[in-house]
Design a protein around this motif. Structure first.
Motif, PDB file in Angstrom:
ATOM      1  N   THR A  54      -3.001   1.643   2.556  1.00 12.96           N
ATOM      2  CA  THR A  54      -3.652   2.732   2.511  1.00 12.96           C
ATOM      3  C   THR A  54      -4.336   2.983   1.101  1.00 12.96           C
ATOM      4  O   THR A  54      -4.139   2.172   0.373  1.00 12.96           O
ATOM      5  CB  THR A  54      -3.002   3.926   2.911  1.00 12.96           C
ATOM      6  OG1 THR A  54      -1.989   3.943   2.054  1.00 12.96           O
ATOM      7  CG2 THR A  54      -2.426   3.899   4.385  1.00 12.96           C
ATOM      8  N   GLN A  56      -3.564   5.265  -0.758  1.00 14.63           N
ATOM      9  CA  GLN A  56      -2.335   5.591  -1.354  1.00 14.63           C
ATOM     10  C   GLN A  56      -1.478   4.374  -1.776  1.00 14.63           C
ATOM     11  O   GLN A  56      -1.102   4.206  -2.901  1.00 14.63           O
ATOM     12  CB  GLN A  56      -1.690   6.334  -0.727  1.00 14.63           C
ATOM     13  CG  GLN A  56      -2.005   8.075  -0.562  1.00 14.63           C
ATOM     14  CD  GLN A  56      -3.111   8.123   0.602  1.00 14.63           C
ATOM     15  OE1 GLN A  56      -3.571   7.113   1.250  1.00 14.63           O
ATOM     16  NE2 GLN A  56      -3.629   9.263   0.841  1.00 14.63           N
ATOM     17  N   HIS A 292      11.424  13.937  -0.059  1.00 14.80           N
ATOM     18  CA  HIS A 292      10.674  14.502   0.841  1.00 14.80           C
ATOM     19  C   HIS A 292      10.929  13.883   2.322  1.00 14.80           C
ATOM     20  O   HIS A 292       9.932  13.895   3.070  1.00 14.80           O
ATOM     21  CB  HIS A 292       9.161  14.450   0.654  1.00 14.80           C
ATOM     22  CG  HIS A 292       8.925  15.151  -0.763  1.00 14.80           C
ATOM     23  ND1 HIS A 292       8.713  16.543  -0.662  1.00 14.80           N
ATOM     24  CD2 HIS A 292       8.566  14.807  -1.970  1.00 14.80           C
ATOM     25  CE1 HIS A 292       8.487  17.244  -1.609  1.00 14.80           C
ATOM     26  NE2 HIS A 292       8.315  15.894  -2.670  1.00 14.80           N
ATOM     27  N   PHE A 294      11.263  10.933   3.229  1.00 10.47           N
ATOM     28  CA  PHE A 294      10.808   9.475   3.249  1.00 10.47           C
ATOM     29  C   PHE A 294      12.052   8.474   2.845  1.00 10.47           C
ATOM     30  O   PHE A 294      12.217   8.470   1.522  1.00 10.47           O
ATOM     31  CB  PHE A 294       9.597   9.092   2.487  1.00 10.47           C
ATOM     32  CG  PHE A 294       8.432   9.722   3.090  1.00 10.47           C
ATOM     33  CD1 PHE A 294       7.584  10.651   2.277  1.00 10.47           C
ATOM     34  CD2 PHE A 294       8.192   9.949   4.311  1.00 10.47           C
ATOM     35  CE1 PHE A 294       6.526  11.336   2.687  1.00 10.47           C
ATOM     36  CE2 PHE A 294       6.994  10.531   5.040  1.00 10.47           C
ATOM     37  CZ  PHE A 294       6.167  11.141   4.044  1.00 10.47           C
ATOM     38  N   PHE A 351       3.552   2.681  -6.219  1.00 15.01           N
ATOM     39  CA  PHE A 351       2.237   3.491  -5.512  1.00 15.01           C
ATOM     40  C   PHE A 351       2.930   4.759  -4.997  1.00 15.01           C
ATOM     41  O   PHE A 351       2.190   5.626  -4.864  1.00 15.01           O
ATOM     42  CB  PHE A 351       1.754   2.747  -4.569  1.00 15.01           C
ATOM     43  CG  PHE A 351       1.144   1.585  -4.990  1.00 15.01           C
ATOM     44  CD1 PHE A 351       1.786   0.206  -4.878  1.00 15.01           C
ATOM     45  CD2 PHE A 351      -0.250   1.555  -5.761  1.00 15.01           C
ATOM     46  CE1 PHE A 351       0.894  -1.001  -5.210  1.00 15.01           C
ATOM     47  CE2 PHE A 351      -0.684   0.353  -5.965  1.00 15.01           C
ATOM     48  CZ  PHE A 351      -0.280  -0.765  -5.837  1.00 15.01           C
ATOM     49  N   GLU A 358       1.133  12.408  -4.451  1.00  9.04           N
ATOM     50  CA  GLU A 358       1.230  12.399  -3.122  1.00  9.04           C
ATOM     51  C   GLU A 358       2.250  11.443  -2.656  1.00  9.04           C
ATOM     52  O   GLU A 358       2.298  10.354  -3.168  1.00  9.04           O
ATOM     53  CB  GLU A 358      -0.145  12.225  -2.487  1.00  9.04           C
ATOM     54  CG  GLU A 358      -0.112  12.278  -1.009  1.00  9.04           C
ATOM     55  CD  GLU A 358      -1.539  11.742  -0.349  1.00  9.04           C
ATOM     56  OE1 GLU A 358      -2.583  11.466  -1.096  1.00  9.04           O
ATOM     57  OE2 GLU A 358      -1.552  11.465   0.652  1.00  9.04           O
ATOM     58  N   PHE A 359       3.186  11.893  -1.897  1.00 12.38           N
ATOM     59  CA  PHE A 359       4.120  11.233  -1.290  1.00 12.38           C
ATOM     60  C   PHE A 359       3.574  10.471  -0.080  1.00 12.38           C
ATOM     61  O   PHE A 359       3.451  11.433   1.059  1.00 12.38           O
ATOM     62  CB  PHE A 359       5.508  11.913  -1.161  1.00 12.38           C
ATOM     63  CG  PHE A 359       6.192  11.920  -2.425  1.00 12.38           C
ATOM     64  CD1 PHE A 359       5.956  13.118  -3.309  1.00 12.38           C
ATOM     65  CD2 PHE A 359       7.163  10.872  -2.854  1.00 12.38           C
ATOM     66  CE1 PHE A 359       6.649  13.273  -4.644  1.00 12.38           C
ATOM     67  CE2 PHE A 359       7.735  11.159  -4.029  1.00 12.38           C
ATOM     68  CZ  PHE A 359       7.564  12.096  -4.753  1.00 12.38           C
ATOM     69  N   THR A 360       3.950   9.275   0.176  1.00 10.02           N
ATOM     70  CA  THR A 360       3.408   8.457   1.632  1.00 10.02           C
ATOM     71  C   THR A 360       4.367   7.714   1.649  1.00 10.02           C
ATOM     72  O   THR A 360       5.417   7.344   1.008  1.00 10.02           O
ATOM     73  CB  THR A 360       1.979   7.950   1.602  1.00 10.02           C
ATOM     74  OG1 THR A 360       1.793   7.198   0.506  1.00 10.02           O
ATOM     75  CG2 THR A 360       1.203   9.114   1.175  1.00 10.02           C
ATOM     76  N   GLN A 361       4.303   6.797   2.872  1.00  5.95           N
ATOM     77  CA  GLN A 361       5.098   5.744   3.068  1.00  5.95           C
ATOM     78  C   GLN A 361       4.104   4.535   3.441  1.00  5.95           C
ATOM     79  O   GLN A 361       3.129   4.788   3.959  1.00  5.95           O
ATOM     80  CB  GLN A 361       6.161   5.947   3.999  1.00  5.95           C
ATOM     81  CG  GLN A 361       5.946   6.581   5.288  1.00  5.95           C
ATOM     82  CD  GLN A 361       6.996   6.675   6.370  1.00  5.95           C
ATOM     83  OE1 GLN A 361       8.041   6.642   5.683  1.00  5.95           O
ATOM     84  NE2 GLN A 361       6.733   7.423   7.188  1.00  5.95           N
TER      85      GLN A 361
END
Lengths: 422, 258, 359
Positions: A54, A56, A292, A294, A351, A358-361
């Motif tokens: 992504t 991110q 969060h 994750f 990343f 921003e926290f994503t996975q």
């Protein structure tokens, strides 16, 4: 020229013949290579949309494997250096195998970069005269330069050695030794530059520290020789080439020290970052404890740490280190531990969070995994072919003197059949 | 099917397809809903005058920033940065429907017998309740002003300042700036408020006047944040691949993050 | 439409790609010399049989497939002569006009003398409505659709901060007593840990402040330094631009940007014809292709012609200001002179030309 042609012909005819187990191995690899071809077609036709990448987390499995494999390529220096600078007999005999590993590792790196790039059809934009080559600013440009150079060095050096052995002629020291010395230093540079690729970016605080190049070299010199030891053990078992215990023992010693220091550096990083626990430590926190909600990377981190510590403990105890079964286990643990630590443990958490919080996975897709395995399969295929040819030449099975069409079995000339240096 | 039936059928289909193009043209608001609406139309090849947001009905994009504007006209210049003719405003007078009548009906300039002739605050009964509920409690200025402090007592299609000078509805800044001087100065500099058009300091710009953004009749309304009404926001960006909700980043107000 | 075009379009829609190997022979109205045509045809014929990867990449069903061969081999825009640049832009105009069914212009206005573009944003005024992000999309031809949505502007919602009496005794006991106060980790004010996906009924919310972030157009851009092919660079009048036809998609710039300003086209962009803005600039909002990076360019197609960027015009509170930093009478210069401005992550020495202020 005739000798060269015979060399090529004999090499190829030797390599394509083998036992059923050999063919089974090749077929197994080809399965993955088919997946790779399909995946590459999809990437070329539709872009990277079928990966889990992504905006991110935009570098994933492909770049992680690239970074890891540069280390493996650099690890070949652990054979070449003792062999030629310290005249270690055991390693001297099989130094060329290290060069073959380096070639295949760099080839895998190139394959992973091509998988990773958005526009591989525009790779020519990086060539110096017809394109633009951003030296000295761009670390990626440096990385490309040193990788291609390293591959050429190993290719020329390795095949020169093999060709001379094949024809029975002595090596021209004035040509060969400088190549070796340059490749020793160059090996250090490839992984250092790869580390600089990541650590010169203050936008990624998890990577932005001066420890990265040291850590990369240490883990390279732990993972590379681990793979080499495993290969040596297989070569011992499956071919007539006997690799001295001294070679394996020296490599094991190198792994022990480097793995130990790498673990020490990990400890140092954990203490430094988590003591003050600033925003810059969020990536490490995400990796170690999850954030969060994750937590997908947490088991990978602790697993790789456990594997590395277990490997280190096994290697530390002399009685266990000299037991080659346990040594193989330790090498496997070290190799996989460091692989996980490079990919899931370093690249992905760099990343997360993004520079604006921003926290994503990142969840790699099946296609991505198969392309990765396919690239590895290509690498292992090339490695198998190169090793087989090199071993054949080392054993004397391929020699100009016996270059007839029929394959004759020769008495095992033994490991001591090194070419004479004038 | 008879050949003679084909042509009418084709024509019918063509009309049906056209009718979708004759659907109600989109209307969107420039700054505040109900006060600054424009109707979308084409002003050139592939050039609409505005592009509207499908979610909130706000104008997102102007094809021609000077559409429907006129020069701002005179303004007291004291290190102001505009050149006459380069500062444009969108007139509002023509949108206030009853304005032409205000001077002719009810407020003709002649006060009926018995009506007070001063400008003291008083309650208005059965007049303009839709605009201001209680004239003695105007939510603007905390009791310091009321209707006739801004509206001209005899020329009801004009505003008025503290010196009884009539001010056009198209130039409200001449009135608002009398009390809100610092904001007025920032507005003249281009720091406060909105301008569209050319960015060069010598360029032509459409300046948004005070009442295009602020409703002077209820600036102190309960849910206003710094004098500006609440709006419906546009849609959030798409979630990254693989994420289903954004619940991970929402936390109850004031709770710990880590 | 010439016959060739008709054939190309119909074959293209049938999934065939015979046309991808040859440049269309029609002569655009503004092309004077037939020598160009000859060279183009000769060049395209001679290379039309090479490059398997390129052939694969043209086999997709979308209109990008009709790329002329000369476009594959064009050089870096900055190094082209004026004539080559004009040819490159004309090629693109032809391609885009075919793809989107409108007359598309690809402008090449060079940097203006005496201009350094600067931006100022009043974070006191931002109400988080996100119209800037959507106006940017209306203007700049980003891809849209599921998993393909690109927005160059990201608006963060940040807490105003709440400190409470109840939390006074909720610290973390660390051995020798409470060392971390109970009100630690409560975010307050301008922090880069806001919410990205807020979707309330109305904004601004009472407990929140908002801050939009997009490319800061740094004077010392870290993205420019790491690009291996120098496809991204800082133009003389300020904005950092990308030559989309030269980008190799390595994404180093995306890693290097401390403001997460850059976006990647993971697949062929999905840009509906009716939404396409036909007024484009080569370095700005012209439609991109898969595998390249894109980002805010301060609406270079508008600002080089003197108009405000789309985000500045749409902001309903007038929080966004744009102008020439070298002109003391511009709005941005006045803001810097009169108000207190700050830049994000200033310690990284990127020297952004995007300032935040409060009044």
């Amino acid at each position: 020229m005739d000798k060269l042609k015979r060399f090529a012909v004999d090499y190829v005819t030797y390599v394509v013949k083998g036992s059923p187990a050999f063919y089974a191995w090749i077929a197994f690899l080809c399965l993955f290579i088919l997946c790779l071809l399909y995946g590459t077609y999809l990437h070329a036709a539709d872009g990277l949309r079928y990966t889990g990448l992504t905006d991110q987390v935009h570098d994933g499995l492909y770049l992680a494997n690239f970074v890891f494999l540069v280390g493996i390529a650099a690890g070949a220096v652990t054979i070449v250096f003792p062999a030629y600078v310290y005249h270690h007999k055991g390693l001297h005999a099989v130094a060329v195998l290290g060069e073959m590993l380096a070639i295949s590792a760099v080839l895998m790196c190139i394959l992973f970069i091509i998988s990773h790039m958005g526009r591989p059809d525009r790779l020519w934009h990086m060539l110096p005269i017809i394109g633009i080559y951003n030296l000295p600013n761009s670390m990626l440009a440096w990385d490309t330069l040193v990788l291609i150079g390293y591959m050429l060095l190993n290719f020329i050096g390795g095949f020169y050695f093999l060709y001379r052995k094949y024809t029975g002629q002595p090596l021209n020291k004035k040509f060969y030794m400088p190549l070796i010395y340059i490749s020793i230093v160059w090996a250090l540079s490839i992984h250092t530059v790869t580390a600089f690729l990541l650590n010169t970016m203050p936008s990624r605080p998890m990577w932005h520290h001066s420890m990265m190049p040291i850590r990369f070299i240490l883990t390279a010199f732990a993972a590379g020789p681990s793979l080499i030891i495993l290969i040596f053990l297989i070569v011992r078992k499956r071919t007539r080439l006997w690799i001295e215990n001294s070679a394996i023992d020296l490599l094991a010693t190198i792994i022990t020290y480097c793995l130990g220091l790498a673990l020490f550096l990990s400890l140092s990083e954990i203490v430094t970052e988590l003591y003050a626990n600033t925003e810059h430590a969020l990536g490490l926190q995400y990796l170690m404890f999850g954030m969060h909600g994750f937590t997908d990377l947490v088991p990978w981190f602790w697993g790789s740490l456990a594997a590395s510590i277990a490997a280190f403990v096994i290697l530390l105890i002399p009685a266990w280190r000299s037991n080659y079964r346990l040594l193989a286990l330790a090498c496997g643990l070290a190799f996989s531990g460091i692989w996980v630590e490079k990919g899931m443990g370093l690249l992905i958490p760099g990343f997360i969070p993004t520079p604006i919080g921003e926290f994503t996975q990142y969840l790699p897709t099946t296609l991505e995994i198969f392309v990765t395995l396919g690239n590895w399969a290509v690498g292992f295929l090339i490695l198998t072919v190169l090793l087989k040819g090199a071993i054949g030449i080392l054993l004397g099975d391929i020699a100009y003197a016996k270059s007839t069409q029929a394959k004759t079995t020769s008495d095992a000339a033994g490991v001591s059949a090194t070419p004479e240096l004038t | 099917m008879k050949k003679s039936a084909i042509l009418p059928a084709v024509l019918l289909l063509w009309f049906v397809s056209l009718s979708s193009a004759w659907a109600e043209p989109a209307k969107c608001f420039e700054s505040r809903k109900g006060a600054s609406e424009v109707t979308q139309r084409m002003i050139g090849e592939n050039l609409p005058n505005v592009k509207c947001s499908p979610k909130t009905g706000a104008v997102l994009w102007w094809g021609d920033p000077f559409d429907g504007t006129m020069p701002m006209g005179d303004m007291p210049i004291q290190d102001a940065d505009y050149t006459r003719g380069k500062a444009l405003v969108k007139p509002r007078s023509d949108k206030i429907g009853l304005l032409p009548l205000c001077g002719n009906t009810c407020h003709t300039g002649t006060l009926p017998k018995g009506f007070p002739t001063n400008k003291d605050t008083r309650e208005l009964v059965m007049m303009h309740q839709a605009i201001v509920l209680d004239s003695t409690k105007l939510p603007h200025g905390r009791g310091n002003i009321w209707c006739l402090d801004c509206h001209h007592s005899t020329q009801r299609n004009k505003l008025v300042d503290h010196r009884d000078k009539p001010i056009s509805f198209d130039q409200p800044q001449q009135l608002c700036g009398k009390c809100h001087g610092e904001v007025y100065r920032d507005w003249r500099e281009g720091i406060h408020g909105k301008r569209i058009g050319e960015w060069a300091s010598t360029g032509t710009k459409r300046w948004f006047v005070c009442t295009e953004c602020h409703n002077p009749h209820n600036v102190q309304h309960g849910d206003r944040n710094r004098g500006f009404a609440q709006h419906q926001p546009e849609k959030a960006p798409s979630l990254p691949k693989g994420m289903k909700t954004a619940d991970h980043e929402r936390h109850p107000h004031g709770t710990s993050d880590h | 439409m010439t016959n060739k075009e008709k054939i190309c379009n119909s074959q293209h829609s049938a999934g065939g790609c015979a046309c991808s190997g040859q440049a269309p022979v029609e002569t655009p109205v503004d092309e004077p010399s037939s020598r160009r045509n000859f060279l183009k045809n000769a060049g395209s014929l001679s290379v039309s049989s090479l490059l398997g990867t390129a052939a694969l990449m043209t086999m997709s069903d979308d209109a990008n497939a009709n790329m002329e061969w000369a476009e594959w081999f064009q050089g870096n825009y900055r190094l082209m002569s004026e004539e080559e640049k004009a040819m490159a832009r004309a090629r693109l105009e032809r391609r885009y006009s075919r793809e989107y069914g409108k007359t598309v212009t690809v402008d090449g206005t060079p940097p203006q003398e005496g201009v350094l573009m600067g931006y100022a944003l009043n974070i006191k005024k931002c109400i988080g409505c996100r119209r800037c992000a959507k106006a940017c999309v209306e203007e700049n031809n980003q891809s849209r659709g599921k998993d393909q949505d690109i927005e160059w502007i990201r608006v963060l919602k940040m807490e105003k901060g709440e400190f409470s009496q109840e939390k006074m005794n909720q610290g973390y006991p660390e051995g020798l007593g409470i060392q971390v106060g109970g009100n630690a980790y409560s975010p307050a004010g301008v922090v880069l840990e806001g919410e990205h996906y807020y979707q309330p009924e109305a904004v601004p919310e009472k407990d929140s402040a908002y801050m939009p972030i997009a490319c800061m157009q740094c004077e010392k851009p870290p993205c420019v330094k790491v690009c291996p092919v120098r496809t991204t660079y800082r133009e003389a009048d300020g904005p950092v631009v990308i030559d989309y036809n030269w980008c190799i998609g390595c994404r180093m710039c995306m890693s290097a940007c401390p403001y997460w300003a850059r976006r990647f086209n993971w697949s062929d962009p999905n840009l509906p014809k009716e939404a396409m803005n036909p007024v484009t600039h080569y370095l700005g909002n012209r439609p991109r292709m898969k595998g390249v990076v894109e980002k805010c360019t301060f609406c270079i197609q508008r600002t080089r012609k003197g108009r405000y960027p789309a985000c500045v015009e749409v902001c309903p509170t007038g929080a966004r200001k744009f102008g020439n930093l070298l002109d003391p009478n511009s709005e941005v210069s006045r803001i810097i002179a009169r108000k207190n401005v700050f830049r994000l992550k200033a310690e990284l020495n990127t020297f952004p030309k995007f300032f935040y202020f409060m009044d």
